[in-house]
Structures are given as structure tokens and as C-alpha cells.
Design a protein around this motif. Structure first.
Motif: not given
Length: 258
Positions: A99-102, A104-108, A226-228, A233-240
Motif C-alpha cells: 500500500a505504501s510503495f507508490p 515510497v516510489e514518489w519520494v525516491i 509514479t512508475v509502477t 501517489a501523484d493524485r494525492i500529492l498533487r503531481t497529476f
């Protein structure tokens, strides 16, 4: 000169603004042409030249990163079976990681891969992952640059093993963490590789993931991290954002120029 006549300075400003608009229009046109050409290339490829999943998989395993991850996962999985002692917490841990990977992926992607070099006392701080990622943006079609650099595993694997052994109350739980993490990492490498390969998107789900990442490379590097997954995560963190509302970035292929 009358009060209504433009001064030389105003004329120069107007010319500069005009030239800037022309340059921006040229960048927009080139970016749009690149995206259209890539999508047309995949959509209109003759059947005899179609790259299948089997073709893509065969080429995927020619690179060292998948083998490193898969070997680590196999060893960790074997150790997990030997240790035994499964609990509900193992399942909970795996579900939390998935659940958290998207995120984590975004942060990295944002803070590690898009890290901007800076100097401290005359020494440039510029990690390998950031350097390799800038090269990846410069040439998204260079497949070896798609993968995690093998040198990264020299410090990453010992760190992950240490975390799995010492950071959990049970060794079995730590090994569950390591198995799940390497499985997720292998999926990440596969999806990222597939997006940059010549494999033609077939399903709607994969096409949305494919388009999301291509927008990041060809439209604007400040969005769609996000890649996978398709912008979870983009939608929630406003980068979509709606791509039509975002200007094409002139530095999407040249992160050094930001």
C-alpha cells in the motif's frame, strides 16, 4: 520622438518577448511531435515486428539488475522457509509495504533521483543515482540506463540485509520484509523497463501506466512521478495535473539545465 512612440528599450523588450514565445512554441511542437511519433510507432508497428511480452522478458534478463534482485529474493525466500514461524504480522507487513510503495516510489523519485547537485566547501554533492537518472532523462531510449546501476547494490544489499536482521523483533519478520521488498523491486524494474521498451501496450491498465511515465519524460519532469501505478501517489500529492494545462518543459530531457 513623441510620447506615443515606443522607446528603444520597449522595442527590445517586445522583441525579447516575441522571441521567447516563438522559442516556447517550438519546444511545445517538438515535444508533441516526439510523443506522437513514439505512440504512433507503437500503435502502427507491422504485426511481423511486434515485440511480445516474451521478447521483452528475454531482453529484460540480459541486464544485471534483475538477476541481482532475483537472486537476493531467492536466498531470502529460502531463509524465510527455513526459519519458519509465520504470524499474522507477516501478512500485515506485506500489505502495508504494498500500500505504501507508490508513495515510497514518489519520494525516491522526487528527492533522490531528481536531486539537484550542490557544493559544500568546494566539494560537489552529486550522488550516483541522481547522475544516472539525469542521463536516463537525456536519453530515455537507452535501455541500460533504465535499470538500477549495479554499483548501487554494493551498499544497498548489505544495508537491506542488516535492516532485515536487526530492525525487526523476529528474524522471520525481517526476512518477510526482505522477500517482499525484493519482489516489489523486481516488479519495479520490470515495469520501468517495459515502459521504455518497444512493447506495445495492450490493456487499458498498462496503457495508463505507460502514458503516465512518458508524460514525465516528454511533457514535464515536475509531474507524474509514479512508475509502477497510474498516478496513485501523484493524485494525492498533487503531481497529476491534466496534461493539457501543463506547459511542456524545455528541461525534461536536460535536468542539468533546471
Amino acid at each position: 520622438m513623441t510620447a506615443l512612440e515606443p522607446t528603444g528599450a520597449i522595442t527590445r523588450v517586445r522583441r525579447w518577448l516575441h522571441d521567447r514565445r516563438v522559442a516556447q512554441a517550438r519546444v511545445e511542437a517538438l515535444a508533441s511531435a516526439q510523443v506522437d511519433a513514439d505512440e504512433d510507432h507503437l500503435a502502427r508497428r507491422p504485426r511481423t515486428a511486434t515485440v511480445t511480452l516474451a521478447d521483452a522478458a528475454g531482453r529484460f534478463w540480459r541486464h544485471p539488475s534483475p538477476w541481482i534482485i532475483a537472486t537476493t529474493m531467492l536466498v531470502a525466500g529460502t531463509a524465510r522457509v527455513v526459519v519458519g514461524g509465520y504470524h499474522v504480522s507477516d501478512l500485515v507487513l506485506v500489505l502495508v509495504m504494498l500500500a505504501s510503495f507508490p508513495f515510497v516510489e514518489w519520494v525516491i523519485h522526487v528527492f533522490v533521483l531528481h536531486f539537484k547537485p550542490f557544493e559544500v566547501a568546494g566539494v560537489t554533492i552529486d550522488p550516483l543515482l541522481a547522475r544516472e537518472h539525469r542521463a536516463h532523462h537525456a536519453d530515455p531510449r537507452d535501455i541500460p540506463l533504465v535499470f538500477i546501476p549495479p554499483k548501487v547494490y554494493w551498499w544497498l544489499l548489505p544495508t537491506l540485509v542488516a535492516v532485515s536482521v536487526f530492525a525487526f523483533a523476529r528474524l522471520g519478520l525481517g526476512l518477510t520484509y526482505l522477500v517482499a521488498l525484493t519482489a516489489i523491486g523486481l516488479v519495479y524494474e520490470w515495469v520501468h523497463y517495459l515502459i521504455h521498451s518497444d512493447y506495445k501496450p495492450v490493456t487499458a491498465a498498462y496503457r495508463s501506466v505507460w502514458r503516465n511515465h512518458r508524460l514525465h519524460h516528454y511533457k514535464n519532469e515536475n509531474y507524474w512521478f509514479t512508475v509502477t501505478t497510474a498516478g496513485t501517489a501523484d493524485r494525492i500529492l498533487r503531481t497529476f495535473p491534466d496534461p493539457a494545462t501543463v506547459p511542456t518543459s524545455p528541461t525534461a530531457r536536460d535536468l542539468d539545465a533546471r
